[in-house]
Design a protein around this motif. Structure first.
Motif, PDB file in Angstrom:
ATOM      1  N   GLY A   1      -9.585   8.904  -4.194  1.00  0.00           N
ATOM      2  CA  GLY A   1      -9.653   8.274  -2.889  1.00  0.00           C
ATOM      3  C   GLY A   1      -9.231   6.813  -2.926  1.00  0.00           C
ATOM      4  O   GLY A   1      -9.255   6.153  -3.954  1.00  0.00           O
ATOM      5  N   GLY A   2      -8.828   6.306  -1.760  1.00  0.00           N
ATOM      6  CA  GLY A   2      -8.574   4.886  -1.598  1.00  0.00           C
ATOM      7  C   GLY A   2      -7.225   4.385  -2.034  1.00  0.00           C
ATOM      8  O   GLY A   2      -6.916   3.204  -1.837  1.00  0.00           O
ATOM      9  N   LEU A   3      -6.392   5.234  -2.632  1.00  0.00           N
ATOM     10  CA  LEU A   3      -5.093   4.782  -3.106  1.00  0.00           C
ATOM     11  C   LEU A   3      -4.026   4.808  -2.019  1.00  0.00           C
ATOM     12  O   LEU A   3      -2.947   4.248  -2.188  1.00  0.00           O
ATOM     13  N   GLN A   4      -4.328   5.461  -0.902  1.00  0.00           N
ATOM     14  CA  GLN A   4      -3.333   5.625   0.147  1.00  0.00           C
ATOM     15  C   GLN A   4      -3.843   5.064   1.474  1.00  0.00           C
ATOM     16  O   GLN A   4      -5.025   5.176   1.793  1.00  0.00           O
ATOM     17  N   ILE A   5      -2.925   4.508   2.229  1.00  0.00           N
ATOM     18  CA  ILE A   5      -3.274   3.998   3.550  1.00  0.00           C
ATOM     19  C   ILE A   5      -3.233   5.117   4.592  1.00  0.00           C
ATOM     20  O   ILE A   5      -3.854   5.030   5.645  1.00  0.00           O
TER      21      ILE A   5
ATOM     22  N   PRO B   1       0.808  -1.210   0.000  1.00  0.00           N
ATOM     23  CA  PRO B   1       0.000   0.000   0.000  1.00  0.00           C
ATOM     24  C   PRO B   1       0.840   1.257   0.000  1.00  0.00           C
ATOM     25  O   PRO B   1       1.930   1.314   0.566  1.00  0.00           O
ATOM     26  N   ALA B   2       0.320   2.297  -0.652  1.00  0.00           N
ATOM     27  CA  ALA B   2       1.010   3.581  -0.684  1.00  0.00           C
ATOM     28  C   ALA B   2       0.730   4.357   0.580  1.00  0.00           C
ATOM     29  O   ALA B   2      -0.368   4.321   1.105  1.00  0.00           O
ATOM     30  N   VAL B   3       1.717   5.087   1.058  1.00  0.00           N
ATOM     31  CA  VAL B   3       1.568   5.901   2.254  1.00  0.00           C
ATOM     32  C   VAL B   3       1.913   7.335   1.901  1.00  0.00           C
ATOM     33  O   VAL B   3       2.995   7.611   1.396  1.00  0.00           O
TER      34      VAL B   3
ATOM     35  N   GLY C   1      -3.189  13.238   7.679  1.00  0.00           N
ATOM     36  CA  GLY C   1      -2.989  13.083   9.115  1.00  0.00           C
ATOM     37  C   GLY C   1      -3.722  11.916   9.725  1.00  0.00           C
ATOM     38  O   GLY C   1      -3.751  11.767  10.945  1.00  0.00           O
ATOM     39  N   TYR C   2      -4.305  11.045   8.892  1.00  0.00           N
ATOM     40  CA  TYR C   2      -5.015   9.864   9.392  1.00  0.00           C
ATOM     41  C   TYR C   2      -4.484   8.612   8.696  1.00  0.00           C
ATOM     42  O   TYR C   2      -4.111   8.654   7.511  1.00  0.00           O
ATOM     43  N   THR C   3      -4.465   7.502   9.416  1.00  0.00           N
ATOM     44  CA  THR C   3      -3.976   6.227   8.879  1.00  0.00           C
ATOM     45  C   THR C   3      -5.000   5.133   9.139  1.00  0.00           C
ATOM     46  O   THR C   3      -5.588   5.058  10.225  1.00  0.00           O
ATOM     47  N   LEU C   4      -5.199   4.289   8.133  1.00  0.00           N
ATOM     48  CA  LEU C   4      -6.060   3.122   8.289  1.00  0.00           C
ATOM     49  C   LEU C   4      -5.207   1.959   8.791  1.00  0.00           C
ATOM     50  O   LEU C   4      -4.303   1.491   8.096  1.00  0.00           O
ATOM     51  N   ASP C   5      -5.468   1.524   9.999  1.00  0.00           N
ATOM     52  CA  ASP C   5      -4.727   0.427  10.631  1.00  0.00           C
ATOM     53  C   ASP C   5      -5.576  -0.840  10.548  1.00  0.00           C
ATOM     54  O   ASP C   5      -6.497  -1.038  11.341  1.00  0.00           O
ATOM     55  N   LEU C   6      -5.282  -1.694   9.554  1.00  0.00           N
ATOM     56  CA  LEU C   6      -6.037  -2.922   9.343  1.00  0.00           C
ATOM     57  C   LEU C   6      -5.394  -4.045  10.150  1.00  0.00           C
ATOM     58  O   LEU C   6      -4.288  -4.498   9.855  1.00  0.00           O
ATOM     59  N   SER C   7      -6.110  -4.512  11.170  1.00  0.00           N
ATOM     60  CA  SER C   7      -5.577  -5.547  12.056  1.00  0.00           C
ATOM     61  C   SER C   7      -5.744  -6.941  11.485  1.00  0.00           C
ATOM     62  O   SER C   7      -5.160  -7.894  12.011  1.00  0.00           O
ATOM     63  N   THR C   8      -6.553  -7.070  10.429  1.00  0.00           N
ATOM     64  CA  THR C   8      -6.814  -8.369   9.807  1.00  0.00           C
ATOM     65  C   THR C   8      -6.338  -8.313   8.364  1.00  0.00           C
ATOM     66  O   THR C   8      -7.125  -8.066   7.446  1.00  0.00           O
TER      67      THR C   8
ATOM     68  N   VAL D   1     -14.236  16.857  13.676  1.00  0.00           N
ATOM     69  CA  VAL D   1     -13.412  17.962  14.140  1.00  0.00           C
ATOM     70  C   VAL D   1     -13.718  19.174  13.268  1.00  0.00           C
ATOM     71  O   VAL D   1     -14.291  19.048  12.185  1.00  0.00           O
ATOM     72  N   LYS D   2     -13.333  20.338  13.730  1.00  0.00           N
ATOM     73  CA  LYS D   2     -13.644  21.569  13.030  1.00  0.00           C
ATOM     74  C   LYS D   2     -13.068  21.587  11.619  1.00  0.00           C
ATOM     75  O   LYS D   2     -11.916  21.242  11.402  1.00  0.00           O
ATOM     76  N   ASN D   3     -13.911  21.983  10.663  1.00  0.00           N
ATOM     77  CA  ASN D   3     -13.529  22.146   9.259  1.00  0.00           C
ATOM     78  C   ASN D   3     -13.089  20.857   8.578  1.00  0.00           C
ATOM     79  O   ASN D   3     -12.463  20.894   7.517  1.00  0.00           O
ATOM     80  N   ALA D   4     -13.404  19.717   9.162  1.00  0.00           N
ATOM     81  CA  ALA D   4     -12.987  18.448   8.566  1.00  0.00           C
ATOM     82  C   ALA D   4     -13.757  18.165   7.279  1.00  0.00           C
ATOM     83  O   ALA D   4     -14.917  18.543   7.135  1.00  0.00           O
ATOM     84  N   GLU D   5     -13.082  17.512   6.355  1.00  0.00           N
ATOM     85  CA  GLU D   5     -13.699  17.048   5.131  1.00  0.00           C
ATOM     86  C   GLU D   5     -13.598  15.529   5.076  1.00  0.00           C
ATOM     87  O   GLU D   5     -12.807  14.919   5.790  1.00  0.00           O
ATOM     88  N   GLY D   6     -14.404  14.930   4.201  1.00  0.00           N
ATOM     89  CA  GLY D   6     -14.385  13.484   4.083  1.00  0.00           C
ATOM     90  C   GLY D   6     -13.080  12.979   3.500  1.00  0.00           C
ATOM     91  O   GLY D   6     -12.408  13.646   2.723  1.00  0.00           O
ATOM     92  N   VAL D   7     -12.700  11.761   3.883  1.00  0.00           N
ATOM     93  CA  VAL D   7     -11.484  11.135   3.378  1.00  0.00           C
ATOM     94  C   VAL D   7     -11.757   9.650   3.160  1.00  0.00           C
ATOM     95  O   VAL D   7     -12.565   9.043   3.866  1.00  0.00           O
ATOM     96  N   THR D   8     -11.118   9.083   2.170  1.00  0.00           N
ATOM     97  CA  THR D   8     -11.213   7.643   1.929  1.00  0.00           C
ATOM     98  C   THR D   8      -9.812   7.052   1.940  1.00  0.00           C
ATOM     99  O   THR D   8      -8.961   7.429   1.130  1.00  0.00           O
ATOM    100  N   LEU D   9      -9.561   6.143   2.875  1.00  0.00           N
ATOM    101  CA  LEU D   9      -8.281   5.455   2.975  1.00  0.00           C
ATOM    102  C   LEU D   9      -8.437   4.018   2.481  1.00  0.00           C
ATOM    103  O   LEU D   9      -9.525   3.444   2.541  1.00  0.00           O
ATOM    104  N   GLY D  10      -7.356   3.452   1.992  1.00  0.00           N
ATOM    105  CA  GLY D  10      -7.411   2.092   1.478  1.00  0.00           C
ATOM    106  C   GLY D  10      -6.261   1.248   1.996  1.00  0.00           C
ATOM    107  O   GLY D  10      -5.147   1.741   2.198  1.00  0.00           O
ATOM    108  N   ALA D  11      -6.523  -0.048   2.235  1.00  0.00           N
ATOM    109  CA  ALA D  11      -5.489  -0.987   2.671  1.00  0.00           C
ATOM    110  C   ALA D  11      -5.712  -2.314   1.952  1.00  0.00           C
ATOM    111  O   ALA D  11      -6.847  -2.671   1.610  1.00  0.00           O
ATOM    112  N   ASP D  12      -4.632  -3.050   1.734  1.00  0.00           N
ATOM    113  CA  ASP D  12      -4.721  -4.319   1.032  1.00  0.00           C
ATOM    114  C   ASP D  12      -5.117  -5.450   1.966  1.00  0.00           C
ATOM    115  O   ASP D  12      -4.702  -5.498   3.128  1.00  0.00           O
ATOM    116  N   LEU D  13      -5.893  -6.369   1.430  1.00  0.00           N
ATOM    117  CA  LEU D  13      -6.345  -7.551   2.163  1.00  0.00           C
ATOM    118  C   LEU D  13      -6.066  -8.771   1.302  1.00  0.00           C
ATOM    119  O   LEU D  13      -6.462  -8.809   0.124  1.00  0.00           O
ATOM    120  N   ALA D  14      -5.398  -9.781   1.860  1.00  0.00           N
ATOM    121  CA  ALA D  14      -5.120 -11.019   1.146  1.00  0.00           C
ATOM    122  C   ALA D  14      -6.160 -12.069   1.522  1.00  0.00           C
ATOM    123  O   ALA D  14      -6.436 -12.267   2.705  1.00  0.00           O
TER     124      ALA D  14
END
Length: 321
Positions: free
Chosen positions: A66-70, A30-32, A74-81, A163-176
């Motif tokens: 959206g979805g190309l970056q993990i 995944p790209a960071v 300032g936010y990270t998608l932490d996929l535990s599975t 949070v104040k002035n926040a906009e939507g974000v889409t994060l992506g992570a790989d799943l095998a």
């Protein structure tokens, strides 16, 4: 999703230009994104002026879909599975981590009835799941899932931090998904598809870099369905994924139940913008008679409309998996 880039330069420092490299497309790589200061950009949250420093705006880099970056804004998608077995019930667990505090995010704005939308799609775009995870008090999300085919998948988390002035974000992570993998070719473009006895017809085309209207009409038994039921605050929910890298477009309908002008079928209208030419898969979720069904279409932005021949230069996009 709409992340701008600002660089804070000290007044006494020599101006420098920083380039950001993005790794996109590796099934398990995944790209960071480089962390934006204080959640600036797409979220506009916690903006802090540094003492003794002058802000200098530089030309914005081209915005990634959206979805190309993990990690982004300032936010990270932490996929535990990161791995499950094909055809076996499993539980996906994940969290959204605030990079400033290293803590799991627990406050989200509700969008279309949910704090967070979770999408899982196979790399060949033949398997799609729109899931509704539950969040624990500590910020850990979980949801049951069963994926039928082995291979590479992408997990998308679509959310807006509260949070104040926040906009939507889409994060992506790989799943095998373990098992004997046999990727399929992208289904051909069809104007009408059938799902569970319903016929759904697409009218319109994606246009690269410009908004365009997509109309989807639902019929059953040859008769228009005029009593669609609200689903996630609308009469339809549409997601578009680009073939090859699975860039994510979360498209909302033109109108909603109770606005005095939107009818409950047979037509659901959306406005969408494709980030580039190429092949895409559209996934329409709609509810009728108490059940949610998904109709999937292949479309070609900047090429053939649904049901028309595919341009020769886009044939390779269909088999880019």
């Amino acid at each position: 999703m709409h992340t701008g880039l600002k660089i804070t330069a000290f007044a006494a420092a020599v101006a420098a230009t920083f380039g950001s490299a993005y790794a996109v497309g590796g099934a398990m790589d995944p790209a960071v994104a480089e962390k934006a200061p204080s959640h600036q950009g797409g979220h506009g949250a916690k903006e802090v002026a540094e003492k003794g420093a002058a802000e200098t705006s530089v030309d914005e880099a081209p915005e990634l879909p959206g979805g190309l970056q993990i990690s982004q804004g300032g936010y990270t998608l932490d996929l535990s599975t990161p791995r499950v077995e094909a055809g076996e019930p499993a539980e996906l667990r994940f969290a959204v981590v605030d990079e400033d505090s290293s803590r799991k995010v627990t406050a989200f704005r509700r969008e279309h009835g949910k704090e967070l939308h979770l999408i899982v799609a196979s790399s060949d775009l033949t398997t799609y799941r729109h899931l509704h995870p539950e969040r624990a008090a500590d910020g850990t999300w979980s949801t049951p899932v069963e994926l039928p085919e082995a291979g590479g998948y992408r997990v998308f988390a679509d959310f807006t931090p509260d949070v104040k002035n926040a906009e939507g974000v889409t994060l992506g992570a790989d799943l095998a998904v373990s098992g004997d993998a046999s990727p399929e070719a992208l289904p051909k473009a069809e104007r009408t598809v059938t799902v569970d006895g319903y016929e759904v017809t697409l009218d319109g085309a994606l246009r690269p870099g410009a908004g365009s209207e997509l109309k989807l009409e639902v019929e059953k038994g040859g008769k228009p369905v005029t009593d669609l039921q609200p689903y996630l605050g609308a009469y339809g929910h549409l997601v578009a994924l680009r073939a090859g890298d699975l860039a994510y477009l979360h498209v909302h309908p033109n109108g909603e139940p109770g606005d005095g002008r939107t009818k409950p079928g047979p037509e659901v209208s959306f406005t969408a913008t494709a980030p580039s030419k190429g092949a895409y898969r559209l996934f329409l979720d709609f509810r009728h008679e108490g059940k949610v069904r998904t109709a999937a279409f292949t479309v070609h932005a900047g090429g053939a409309a649904a049901g028309e021949p595919v341009p020769e230069n886009e044939e390779s996009a269909e088999h880019g998996h």
